[in-house]
Scaffold this motif. Sequence first.
Motif, short mmCIF file in Angstrom:
data_model
loop_
_atom_site.label_atom_id
_atom_site.label_comp_id
_atom_site.label_asym_id
_atom_site.label_seq_id
_atom_site.Cartn_x
_atom_site.Cartn_y
_atom_site.Cartn_z
N ALA A 1 0.82 -1.25 -0.01
CA ALA A 1 0.05 -0.03 0.01
C ALA A 1 1.09 1.12 0.01
CB ALA A 1 -0.91 -0.10 1.18
N ALA A 2 0.65 1.81 -1.00
CA ALA A 2 1.57 3.44 -1.11
C ALA A 2 1.08 4.00 -2.47
CB ALA A 2 2.96 2.63 -1.51
N GLU A 3 1.76 4.98 -2.81
CA GLU A 3 1.37 5.50 -4.10
C GLU A 3 2.71 5.29 -5.19
OE1 GLU A 3 0.45 9.60 -3.86
OE2 GLU A 3 -0.65 9.52 -5.86
N TYR A 4 2.41 5.00 -6.39
CA TYR A 4 3.02 4.54 -7.43
C TYR A 4 3.22 5.57 -8.53
CZ TYR A 4 3.42 0.19 -4.68
OH TYR A 4 3.56 -0.74 -4.06
N PHE A 5 4.44 5.71 -9.09
CA PHE A 5 4.48 6.74 -10.09
C PHE A 5 5.21 6.23 -11.30
CE2 PHE A 5 3.18 10.55 -8.16
CZ PHE A 5 3.21 10.36 -6.70
N CYS A 6 4.79 6.04 -12.51
CA CYS A 6 5.61 5.97 -13.81
C CYS A 6 6.23 7.36 -13.98
CB CYS A 6 4.39 5.53 -14.74
SG CYS A 6 5.08 5.11 -16.04
N ALA A 7 7.25 7.21 -14.73
CA ALA A 7 8.09 8.04 -15.40
C ALA A 7 8.59 7.89 -16.24
CB ALA A 7 9.10 8.78 -14.08
N VAL A 8 9.02 9.01 -17.29
CA VAL A 8 9.76 8.65 -18.65
C VAL A 8 10.85 9.84 -18.48
CG1 VAL A 8 8.04 8.10 -19.85
CG2 VAL A 8 8.38 10.35 -19.98
N SER A 9 12.05 9.42 -19.09
CA SER A 9 13.39 10.24 -19.34
C SER A 9 13.44 10.19 -20.76
CB SER A 9 14.29 9.61 -18.48
OG SER A 9 15.53 10.48 -18.80
N LEU A 10 13.72 11.34 -21.18
CA LEU A 10 13.80 11.50 -23.05
C LEU A 10 14.98 12.28 -23.34
CD1 LEU A 10 10.02 12.79 -23.17
CD2 LEU A 10 10.85 10.67 -23.80
N ASN A 11 15.99 11.52 -22.92
CA ASN A 11 17.43 12.02 -23.51
C ASN A 11 17.60 13.45 -23.19
OD1 ASN A 11 18.39 9.64 -24.46
ND2 ASN A 11 17.27 9.85 -26.40
N GLN A 12 17.08 13.83 -21.98
CA GLN A 12 17.25 15.31 -21.43
C GLN A 12 17.97 15.22 -20.18
OE1 GLN A 12 13.36 17.17 -21.50
NE2 GLN A 12 13.46 17.28 -23.69
N GLY A 13 19.05 14.58 -19.82
CA GLY A 13 19.90 14.43 -18.72
C GLY A 13 18.96 14.01 -17.72
N GLY A 14 19.06 14.60 -16.49
CA GLY A 14 18.27 14.29 -15.26
C GLY A 14 16.82 14.66 -15.14
N LYS A 15 16.32 14.93 -16.07
CA LYS A 15 14.66 15.25 -16.31
C LYS A 15 13.77 14.30 -16.32
CE LYS A 15 11.48 18.32 -18.59
NZ LYS A 15 11.23 19.08 -19.64
N LEU A 16 12.88 14.14 -15.39
CA LEU A 16 11.84 13.11 -15.30
C LEU A 16 10.63 13.63 -15.37
CD1 LEU A 16 13.02 10.51 -12.47
CD2 LEU A 16 13.19 9.96 -14.87
N ILE A 17 9.69 13.03 -16.34
CA ILE A 17 8.35 13.53 -16.46
C ILE A 17 7.65 12.26 -15.83
CG2 ILE A 17 6.56 14.10 -18.20
CD1 ILE A 17 8.84 14.66 -20.08
N PHE A 18 6.70 12.78 -14.84
CA PHE A 18 5.95 11.75 -14.27
C PHE A 18 4.58 11.68 -14.46
CE2 PHE A 18 8.77 10.30 -10.76
CZ PHE A 18 9.92 11.30 -10.83
N GLY A 19 3.99 10.79 -14.29
CA GLY A 19 2.41 10.48 -14.59
C GLY A 19 1.91 11.10 -12.85
N GLN A 20 0.58 11.11 -13.05
CA GLN A 20 -0.02 11.73 -11.73
C GLN A 20 -0.09 10.84 -10.57
OE1 GLN A 20 -0.04 15.10 -12.47
NE2 GLN A 20 -2.01 15.32 -11.71
N GLY A 21 0.50 9.53 -10.70
CA GLY A 21 0.38 8.66 -9.62
C GLY A 21 -0.81 7.76 -9.45
#
Lengths: 115, 113
Positions: free
Chosen positions: B86-106
């Motif tokens: 039981a917790a919150e789960y996040f999906c994320a993508v990284s697009l060849n922009q170094g240390g930048k993650l784009i997250f889903g809403q959880g």
Amino acid sequence: KAGVTQTPRYLIKTRGQQVTLSCSPISGHRSVSWYQQTPGQGLQFLFEYFSETQRNKGNFPGRFSGRQFSNSRSEMNVSTLELGDSALYLCASSSLQGKSADTQYFGPGTRLTVL
Amino acid sequence: AQSVTQLGSHVSVSEGALVLLRCNYSSSVPPYLFWYVQYPNQGLQLLLKYTTGATLVKGINGFEAEFKKSEASFHLTKPSAHMSDAAEYFCAVSLNQGGKLIFGQGTELSVKP
């Protein structure tokens, strides 16, 4: 190895003030990224520093700024605080190369409350 | 613009049941994909990631995810839920922009006894 540490863990400020948050990455990591987490907007990327240079910036106003020191420690600053800046601010570090495929290791966050 | 969509902000399962958390992404370039978990008052912990190679990725705590390029998906599964999941789960993508993650809403996962 010690994990990512963030100080302070909790902070209460009033509107118009400014605040500085600190992040110490895992030893040897050169990339540090900052994220803002709010219930409404979720997790949003603020900026990333690699070897003391800002490499990426998210879509936030200029009131949000950061820097990285030669030991890879990073600070972020928010000036002229607004109520909407209340959030959990997360710092993450990644490995020596700071590549996109690298795992980012997150700190516990700083909970900022603006009154 | 690149984006990540997690279907279902709340998912509830019974202990011992299958866990399925859905993640779809939109990207013009091959992404790197991540699943993170967040427990209350804590930071994010990596569960697993896909960069290249085998599309079925195994992670910690019995979780796994399969990258399906044709569906632009990276769904997270676990055969048997445990109360500690039981917790919150996040999906994320990284697009060849170094240390930048784009997250889903959880997705908040609840596990019923």
